[in-house]
Design a protein around this motif. Sequence first.
Motif, PDB file in Angstrom:
ATOM      1  N   GLY A 105     -10.385  -5.653   4.538  1.00  0.00           N
ATOM      2  CA  GLY A 105     -10.038  -4.206   3.646  1.00  0.00           C
ATOM      3  C   GLY A 105      -8.998  -3.454   4.462  1.00  0.00           C
ATOM      4  O   GLY A 105      -7.999  -2.627   4.057  1.00  0.00           O
ATOM      5  N   LEU A 106      -9.524  -3.095   5.659  1.00  0.00           N
ATOM      6  CA  LEU A 106      -8.581  -1.990   6.447  1.00  0.00           C
ATOM      7  C   LEU A 106      -7.276  -2.693   6.947  1.00  0.00           C
ATOM      8  O   LEU A 106      -6.366  -1.813   6.695  1.00  0.00           O
ATOM      9  CB  LEU A 106      -9.294  -2.042   8.080  1.00  0.00           C
ATOM     10  CG  LEU A 106      -8.645  -1.203   9.194  1.00  0.00           C
ATOM     11  CD1 LEU A 106      -8.397   0.356   8.674  1.00  0.00           C
ATOM     12  CD2 LEU A 106      -9.701  -1.100  10.144  1.00  0.00           C
ATOM     13  N   VAL A 107      -7.201  -4.076   7.185  1.00  0.00           N
ATOM     14  CA  VAL A 107      -6.045  -4.696   7.320  1.00  0.00           C
ATOM     15  C   VAL A 107      -5.132  -4.714   6.314  1.00  0.00           C
ATOM     16  O   VAL A 107      -3.919  -4.133   6.389  1.00  0.00           O
ATOM     17  CB  VAL A 107      -6.059  -6.049   7.916  1.00  0.00           C
ATOM     18  CG1 VAL A 107      -4.988  -6.885   7.912  1.00  0.00           C
ATOM     19  CG2 VAL A 107      -6.942  -6.250   9.254  1.00  0.00           C
ATOM     20  N   ARG A 108      -5.763  -4.956   5.050  1.00  0.00           N
ATOM     21  CA  ARG A 108      -4.824  -4.921   4.095  1.00  0.00           C
ATOM     22  C   ARG A 108      -4.340  -3.537   3.400  1.00  0.00           C
ATOM     23  O   ARG A 108      -3.204  -3.154   3.174  1.00  0.00           O
ATOM     24  CB  ARG A 108      -5.326  -5.544   2.571  1.00  0.00           C
ATOM     25  CG  ARG A 108      -5.773  -7.066   2.731  1.00  0.00           C
ATOM     26  CD  ARG A 108      -5.902  -7.837   1.150  1.00  0.00           C
ATOM     27  NE  ARG A 108      -5.994  -9.100   1.728  1.00  0.00           N
ATOM     28  CZ  ARG A 108      -6.979  -9.654   1.314  1.00  0.00           C
ATOM     29  NH1 ARG A 108      -7.833  -9.151   0.223  1.00  0.00           N
ATOM     30  NH2 ARG A 108      -7.353 -10.818   1.290  1.00  0.00           N
ATOM     31  N   ASP A 109      -5.379  -2.603   3.740  1.00  0.00           N
ATOM     32  CA  ASP A 109      -4.478  -1.061   3.400  1.00  0.00           C
ATOM     33  C   ASP A 109      -3.624  -0.751   4.271  1.00  0.00           C
ATOM     34  O   ASP A 109      -2.598  -0.358   3.738  1.00  0.00           O
ATOM     35  CB  ASP A 109      -5.948  -0.052   3.389  1.00  0.00           C
ATOM     36  CG  ASP A 109      -5.407   1.269   2.729  1.00  0.00           C
ATOM     37  OD1 ASP A 109      -4.777   1.260   1.813  1.00  0.00           O
ATOM     38  OD2 ASP A 109      -5.674   2.256   3.603  1.00  0.00           O
ATOM     39  N   LEU A 110      -3.725  -0.875   5.471  1.00  0.00           N
ATOM     40  CA  LEU A 110      -2.790  -0.620   6.524  1.00  0.00           C
ATOM     41  C   LEU A 110      -1.234  -1.579   6.320  1.00  0.00           C
ATOM     42  O   LEU A 110      -0.167  -0.767   6.342  1.00  0.00           O
ATOM     43  CB  LEU A 110      -3.283  -0.984   8.024  1.00  0.00           C
ATOM     44  CG  LEU A 110      -3.839   0.298   8.869  1.00  0.00           C
ATOM     45  CD1 LEU A 110      -4.912  -0.189   9.953  1.00  0.00           C
ATOM     46  CD2 LEU A 110      -2.787   1.284   8.984  1.00  0.00           C
ATOM     47  N   THR A 111      -1.545  -2.853   6.087  1.00  0.00           N
ATOM     48  CA  THR A 111      -0.232  -3.751   6.311  1.00  0.00           C
ATOM     49  C   THR A 111       0.191  -3.834   4.948  1.00  0.00           C
ATOM     50  O   THR A 111       1.667  -3.632   4.627  1.00  0.00           O
ATOM     51  CB  THR A 111      -0.800  -4.975   6.782  1.00  0.00           C
ATOM     52  OG1 THR A 111      -1.648  -5.577   5.969  1.00  0.00           O
ATOM     53  CG2 THR A 111      -1.219  -4.938   8.401  1.00  0.00           C
ATOM     54  N   VAL A 112      -0.493  -4.181   3.781  1.00  0.00           N
ATOM     55  CA  VAL A 112       0.099  -4.378   2.500  1.00  0.00           C
ATOM     56  C   VAL A 112       0.364  -3.010   1.574  1.00  0.00           C
ATOM     57  O   VAL A 112       1.603  -2.746   1.466  1.00  0.00           O
ATOM     58  CB  VAL A 112      -0.893  -5.496   1.601  1.00  0.00           C
ATOM     59  CG1 VAL A 112      -0.270  -5.551   0.231  1.00  0.00           C
ATOM     60  CG2 VAL A 112      -1.317  -6.539   2.440  1.00  0.00           C
ATOM     61  N   ASN A 113      -0.553  -2.259   1.879  1.00  0.00           N
ATOM     62  CA  ASN A 113      -0.318  -0.877   0.984  1.00  0.00           C
ATOM     63  C   ASN A 113       0.512   0.035   1.569  1.00  0.00           C
ATOM     64  O   ASN A 113       1.204   0.669   1.124  1.00  0.00           O
ATOM     65  CB  ASN A 113      -1.854   0.098   0.537  1.00  0.00           C
ATOM     66  CG  ASN A 113      -2.799  -1.197   0.027  1.00  0.00           C
ATOM     67  OD1 ASN A 113      -2.320  -1.891  -0.886  1.00  0.00           O
ATOM     68  ND2 ASN A 113      -4.022  -0.676   0.083  1.00  0.00           N
ATOM     69  N   GLN A 114       0.366   0.178   2.966  1.00  0.00           N
ATOM     70  CA  GLN A 114       1.290   1.074   3.865  1.00  0.00           C
ATOM     71  C   GLN A 114       2.289   0.644   4.557  1.00  0.00           C
ATOM     72  O   GLN A 114       3.027   1.379   4.968  1.00  0.00           O
ATOM     73  CB  GLN A 114       0.043   1.916   4.848  1.00  0.00           C
ATOM     74  CG  GLN A 114      -1.198   2.419   4.102  1.00  0.00           C
ATOM     75  CD  GLN A 114      -0.856   3.387   3.126  1.00  0.00           C
ATOM     76  OE1 GLN A 114       0.300   3.987   3.103  1.00  0.00           O
ATOM     77  NE2 GLN A 114      -1.966   3.809   2.208  1.00  0.00           N
ATOM     78  N   GLY A 115       2.362  -0.554   4.757  1.00  0.00           N
ATOM     79  CA  GLY A 115       3.316  -1.291   5.469  1.00  0.00           C
ATOM     80  C   GLY A 115       3.626  -1.334   6.929  1.00  0.00           C
ATOM     81  O   GLY A 115       4.521  -1.281   7.527  1.00  0.00           O
ATOM     82  N   PHE A 116       2.394  -1.101   7.551  1.00  0.00           N
ATOM     83  CA  PHE A 116       2.230  -1.081   9.067  1.00  0.00           C
ATOM     84  C   PHE A 116       2.372  -2.552   9.543  1.00  0.00           C
ATOM     85  O   PHE A 116       1.641  -3.508   8.927  1.00  0.00           O
ATOM     86  CB  PHE A 116       0.845  -0.260   9.565  1.00  0.00           C
ATOM     87  CG  PHE A 116       0.847   0.009  10.886  1.00  0.00           C
ATOM     88  CD1 PHE A 116       1.585   0.947  11.647  1.00  0.00           C
ATOM     89  CD2 PHE A 116      -0.031  -0.955  11.767  1.00  0.00           C
ATOM     90  CE1 PHE A 116       1.374   0.903  12.932  1.00  0.00           C
ATOM     91  CE2 PHE A 116       0.039  -0.834  13.107  1.00  0.00           C
ATOM     92  CZ  PHE A 116       0.732   0.314  13.535  1.00  0.00           C
TER      93      PHE A 116
END
Length: 272
Positions: A105-116
């Motif tokens: 959940g943390l990884v997807r929020d950072l990478t998919v939603n936010q583009g990090f």
Amino acid sequence: MDKYAVIGNPIEHSKSPEIHTAFAQQTGEDIEYVRLLGNLDDFEGDVRRFIAEGGQGLNITVPFKEQAWRLADELSPRAHTAGAVNTLIRLDNNQLRGDNTDGIGLVRDLTVNQGFRMAGKSILMLGAGGAVRGVMRPLLEQNPRRIIIANRTASKAYSLANGLTHLGQVAGCGFDELEGMQFDLIINATAAGLEGKTPAIPDDALVKGGWCYDMLYGKHDTAFQQWGREHRAARSLDGLGMLVEQAAESFRLWRDTLPETPPIIAKLRNAA
Ligand code: ATR
């Protein structure tokens, strides 16, 4: 209609029923999802009763995630590493599989939603409790250059990091050992924010244009988000997206369909 629940103590504040009900509407899945106040002395009994009454799965929240880990008949690798289970899945043979969706959940929020982009980055993780252990495996699977786990009580950071070195570049330290180090991303997983405080880390710990992420969230910026804004962060995010993403992965484990999260995150953000 298949039945699911979130169990914790306390539980009234949980947003999970709202989130899963929205997922069900969006995906057309016919489910019921309720809150269960877990008995502090009989968590296992509560789970067994819910399953005996036809429950298909449970989310587990404070303070039962470690007990759920012990209760599960089998564990996913990420739940095994986490030492904690936030999702129980009833299998066809009525056994319970334990998983932990917090890290993804943390990884997807950072990478998919936010583009990090996590690969090759230097990451500082603040805290060394259950919240940190719960997310470390999915984070390391993103191949960051290294993750430093820093904690007020340094010994807890050392021992947590030592147990993870087979998974990637990870080391533990105390806040006072951070002097001179710089990071592309700082994640706060301490409970300091609950008292409106921020961990005592050096002012130059974040590279210019680096990101800050607080696993906490609230109506207003968290104390650590403010720290990020005051220390040159390009983005300073709270954990609302992680909350919705961990729920989405639980929903996928149960229903085999991954909901679209941005509209739900936006809805919760506007309701806050
Ligand atoms: P969780 O499951 O949320 O991780 P926990 O296991 O109780 O809860 O861990 C709380 C974390 O917040 C710990 O890393 C704790 O640091 P210590 O191990 O030194 O106690 C950290 N923490 C709590 N209050 C803090 C504060 N005011 N400043 C810095 N860290 C704090």
